[in-house]
Design a protein around this motif. Sequence first.
Motif, PDB file in Angstrom:
ATOM      1  N   ALA A   1       0.844  -1.193   0.000  1.00 25.22           N
ATOM      2  CA  ALA A   1       0.000   0.000   0.000  1.00 25.22           C
ATOM      3  C   ALA A   1       0.876   1.238   0.000  1.00 25.22           C
ATOM      4  CB  ALA A   1      -0.918  -0.002   1.219  1.00 25.22           C
ATOM      5  N   GLU A   2       0.268   2.370  -0.347  1.00 23.12           N
ATOM      6  CA  GLU A   2       1.031   3.607  -0.429  1.00 23.12           C
ATOM      7  C   GLU A   2       0.132   4.800  -0.121  1.00 23.12           C
ATOM      8  OE1 GLU A   2       2.456   3.732  -4.417  1.00 23.12           O
ATOM      9  OE2 GLU A   2       0.468   3.962  -5.294  1.00 23.12           O
ATOM     10  N   ARG A   3       0.759   5.917   0.194  1.00 23.81           N
ATOM     11  CA  ARG A   3       0.047   7.178   0.374  1.00 23.81           C
ATOM     12  C   ARG A   3       0.046   7.937  -0.948  1.00 23.81           C
ATOM     13  NH1 ARG A   3       4.525   7.580   3.654  1.00 23.81           N
ATOM     14  NH2 ARG A   3       3.297   7.675   5.569  1.00 23.81           N
ATOM     15  N   ARG A   4      -0.823   8.942  -1.041  1.00 19.07           N
ATOM     16  CA  ARG A   4      -0.870   9.797  -2.223  1.00 19.07           C
ATOM     17  C   ARG A   4      -0.759  11.243  -1.796  1.00 19.07           C
ATOM     18  NH1 ARG A   4      -5.726   7.625  -6.196  1.00 19.07           N
ATOM     19  NH2 ARG A   4      -4.725   5.666  -6.821  1.00 19.07           N
ATOM     20  N   GLN A   5       0.050  11.996  -2.512  1.00 17.47           N
ATOM     21  CA  GLN A   5       0.233  13.402  -2.220  1.00 17.47           C
ATOM     22  C   GLN A   5      -1.089  14.146  -2.375  1.00 17.47           C
ATOM     23  OE1 GLN A   5       3.168  14.609  -1.158  1.00 17.47           O
ATOM     24  NE2 GLN A   5       2.311  16.657  -0.852  1.00 17.47           N
ATOM     25  N   GLY A   6      -1.497  14.879  -1.352  1.00 15.40           N
ATOM     26  CA  GLY A   6      -2.696  15.697  -1.415  1.00 15.40           C
ATOM     27  C   GLY A   6      -3.993  14.950  -1.256  1.00 15.40           C
ATOM     28  N   ALA A   7      -3.936  13.643  -1.004  1.00 13.52           N
ATOM     29  CA  ALA A   7      -5.155  12.842  -0.839  1.00 13.52           C
ATOM     30  C   ALA A   7      -4.961  11.911   0.351  1.00 13.52           C
ATOM     31  CB  ALA A   7      -5.465  12.049  -2.100  1.00 13.52           C
ATOM     32  N   PRO A   8      -5.181  12.409   1.571  1.00 15.94           N
ATOM     33  CA  PRO A   8      -4.919  11.610   2.775  1.00 15.94           C
ATOM     34  C   PRO A   8      -5.629  10.261   2.726  1.00 15.94           C
ATOM     35  CG  PRO A   8      -5.404  13.872   3.367  1.00 15.94           C
ATOM     36  CD  PRO A   8      -5.691  13.750   1.903  1.00 15.94           C
ATOM     37  N   GLY A   9      -4.948   9.264   3.256  1.00 17.94           N
ATOM     38  CA  GLY A   9      -5.464   7.913   3.250  1.00 17.94           C
ATOM     39  C   GLY A   9      -4.407   6.975   2.694  1.00 17.94           C
ATOM     40  N   VAL A  10      -4.798   5.710   2.519  1.00 19.57           N
ATOM     41  CA  VAL A  10      -3.870   4.703   2.042  1.00 19.57           C
ATOM     42  C   VAL A  10      -4.526   3.945   0.893  1.00 19.57           C
ATOM     43  CG1 VAL A  10      -2.679   2.565   2.668  1.00 19.57           C
ATOM     44  CG2 VAL A  10      -2.629   4.508   4.219  1.00 19.57           C
ATOM     45  N   TYR A  11      -3.732   3.676  -0.140  1.00 17.72           N
ATOM     46  CA  TYR A  11      -4.236   3.115  -1.392  1.00 17.72           C
ATOM     47  C   TYR A  11      -3.487   1.837  -1.752  1.00 17.72           C
ATOM     48  CZ  TYR A  11      -6.203   7.793  -1.816  1.00 17.72           C
ATOM     49  OH  TYR A  11      -6.880   8.966  -1.570  1.00 17.72           O
ATOM     50  N   VAL A  12      -4.221   0.908  -2.375  1.00 16.04           N
ATOM     51  CA  VAL A  12      -3.622  -0.278  -2.978  1.00 16.04           C
ATOM     52  C   VAL A  12      -3.891  -0.176  -4.469  1.00 16.04           C
ATOM     53  CG1 VAL A  12      -3.580  -2.781  -3.059  1.00 16.04           C
ATOM     54  CG2 VAL A  12      -4.004  -1.627  -0.877  1.00 16.04           C
ATOM     55  N   GLY A  13      -2.859   0.134  -5.228  1.00 15.72           N
ATOM     56  CA  GLY A  13      -3.064   0.440  -6.631  1.00 15.72           C
ATOM     57  C   GLY A  13      -3.910   1.703  -6.747  1.00 15.72           C
ATOM     58  N   ALA A  14      -4.968   1.628  -7.546  1.00 14.66           N
ATOM     59  CA  ALA A  14      -5.852   2.786  -7.731  1.00 14.66           C
ATOM     60  C   ALA A  14      -6.971   2.843  -6.702  1.00 14.66           C
ATOM     61  CB  ALA A  14      -6.456   2.747  -9.137  1.00 14.66           C
ATOM     62  N   ASP A  15      -7.075   1.827  -5.849  1.00 14.40           N
ATOM     63  CA  ASP A  15      -8.205   1.719  -4.921  1.00 14.40           C
ATOM     64  C   ASP A  15      -7.830   2.192  -3.519  1.00 14.40           C
ATOM     65  OD1 ASP A  15      -9.447   0.561  -7.078  1.00 14.40           O
ATOM     66  OD2 ASP A  15      -9.129  -1.496  -6.369  1.00 14.40           O
ATOM     67  N   LYS A  16      -8.770   2.831  -2.862  1.00 14.01           N
ATOM     68  CA  LYS A  16      -8.542   3.292  -1.496  1.00 14.01           C
ATOM     69  C   LYS A  16      -9.014   2.227  -0.516  1.00 14.01           C
ATOM     70  CE  LYS A  16      -8.879   7.504   1.268  1.00 14.01           C
ATOM     71  NZ  LYS A  16      -9.368   8.900   1.297  1.00 14.01           N
ATOM     72  N   ILE A  17      -8.164   1.901   0.452  1.00 15.43           N
ATOM     73  CA  ILE A  17      -8.504   0.872   1.421  1.00 15.43           C
ATOM     74  C   ILE A  17      -8.643   1.428   2.841  1.00 15.43           C
ATOM     75  CG2 ILE A  17      -6.110   0.217   1.969  1.00 15.43           C
ATOM     76  CD1 ILE A  17      -7.072  -2.738   1.863  1.00 15.43           C
ATOM     77  N   ALA A  18      -8.106   2.618   3.078  1.00 17.94           N
ATOM     78  CA  ALA A  18      -8.156   3.228   4.412  1.00 17.94           C
ATOM     79  C   ALA A  18      -8.269   4.737   4.286  1.00 17.94           C
ATOM     80  CB  ALA A  18      -6.914   2.856   5.226  1.00 17.94           C
ATOM     81  N   SER A  19      -9.006   5.334   5.204  1.00 17.55           N
ATOM     82  CA  SER A  19      -9.258   6.786   5.165  1.00 17.55           C
ATOM     83  C   SER A  19      -8.810   7.446   6.458  1.00 17.55           C
ATOM     84  CB  SER A  19     -10.754   7.044   4.939  1.00 17.55           C
ATOM     85  OG  SER A  19     -11.196   6.455   3.731  1.00 17.55           O
ATOM     86  N   LEU A  20      -8.513   8.739   6.358  1.00 17.66           N
ATOM     87  CA  LEU A  20      -8.159   9.551   7.519  1.00 17.66           C
ATOM     88  C   LEU A  20      -9.056  10.774   7.575  1.00 17.66           C
ATOM     89  CD1 LEU A  20      -5.466   7.859   7.365  1.00 17.66           C
ATOM     90  CD2 LEU A  20      -4.288   9.933   8.119  1.00 17.66           C
ATOM     91  N   GLY A  21      -9.466  11.132   8.767  1.00 18.54           N
ATOM     92  CA  GLY A  21     -10.204  12.363   8.995  1.00 18.54           C
ATOM     93  C   GLY A  21      -9.908  12.839  10.399  1.00 18.54           C
ATOM     94  N   LEU A  22      -9.354  14.020  10.553  1.00 14.92           N
ATOM     95  CA  LEU A  22      -8.839  14.469  11.844  1.00 14.92           C
ATOM     96  C   LEU A  22      -9.315  15.875  12.185  1.00 14.92           C
ATOM     97  CD1 LEU A  22      -5.249  13.216  11.100  1.00 14.92           C
ATOM     98  CD2 LEU A  22      -6.680  12.286  12.924  1.00 14.92           C
ATOM     99  N   ARG A  23      -9.230  16.186  13.459  1.00 13.65           N
ATOM    100  CA  ARG A  23      -9.456  17.550  13.940  1.00 13.65           C
ATOM    101  C   ARG A  23      -8.417  17.835  15.012  1.00 13.65           C
ATOM    102  NH1 ARG A  23     -13.661  21.442  14.985  1.00 13.65           N
ATOM    103  NH2 ARG A  23     -12.490  23.310  15.582  1.00 13.65           N
ATOM    104  N   ILE A  24      -7.812  18.989  14.949  1.00 13.66           N
ATOM    105  CA  ILE A  24      -6.878  19.428  15.983  1.00 13.66           C
ATOM    106  C   ILE A  24      -7.478  20.637  16.683  1.00 13.66           C
ATOM    107  CG2 ILE A  24      -4.568  20.312  16.466  1.00 13.66           C
ATOM    108  CD1 ILE A  24      -3.612  18.786  13.969  1.00 13.66           C
TER     109      ILE A  24
END
Length: 203
Positions: free
Chosen positions: A98-121
């Motif tokens: 899996a890998e990250r993508r610049q400007g698109a938080p989360g984690v991807y396997v190929g072109a598909d997203k498998i995990a998401s991030l959403g945060l508040r500070i």
Amino acid sequence: MRAYNDARGRQGDDQIWIVEHPPVYTQGLAGKPEHLLNPGDIPVVQTDRGGQVTYHGPGQIVVYPLLDLKRLKIGPKALVNGLEQVLIDELAALGIVAERRQGAPGVYVGADKIASLGLRIRHGCCYHGLSLNVDMDLEPFARINPCGYAGLNMSQLADFNAQDDVFVIGQRLAARIVEQFDLSLSNPRTARIEGTLTSTAGP
């Protein structure tokens, strides 16, 4: 989460919450209604995290790290990178590249997203967190533009024959978060949170 964050003070313990939600769409602060295509009977909950709309449901593990970033001496970028690395490392241990993508938080396997991030500070501390699709019904993602991206395909661990109990995976992710950020958690425990929409999808 907001209540704990607002009341914790500088000496408040860092916590990691591991949950599995009933079917629900959550809309972030920047959420645009046009990304909700056809939610149907699945409720939509407005949240104070960053990002657009996403879906949570049974078979997806959600991990909420409630961390004092000032105490850890890290900023938002390091937080996001660290949480993405936790997911990448867990997937690698399961034989999934899996890998990250610049400007698109989360984690991807190929072109598909498998995990998401959403945060508040807020007040120097973070809440909300990450979700990893384990073995779930992915159809509700087709009723939205996931994370604001039209046509984004979602995947899950079950697609790669990497199945495990969602809370076992959640506990491993929590342990990786502890290691990634060099945390010291007092009285560590996990709990399966179930019940009404208010108690599971609310703050």
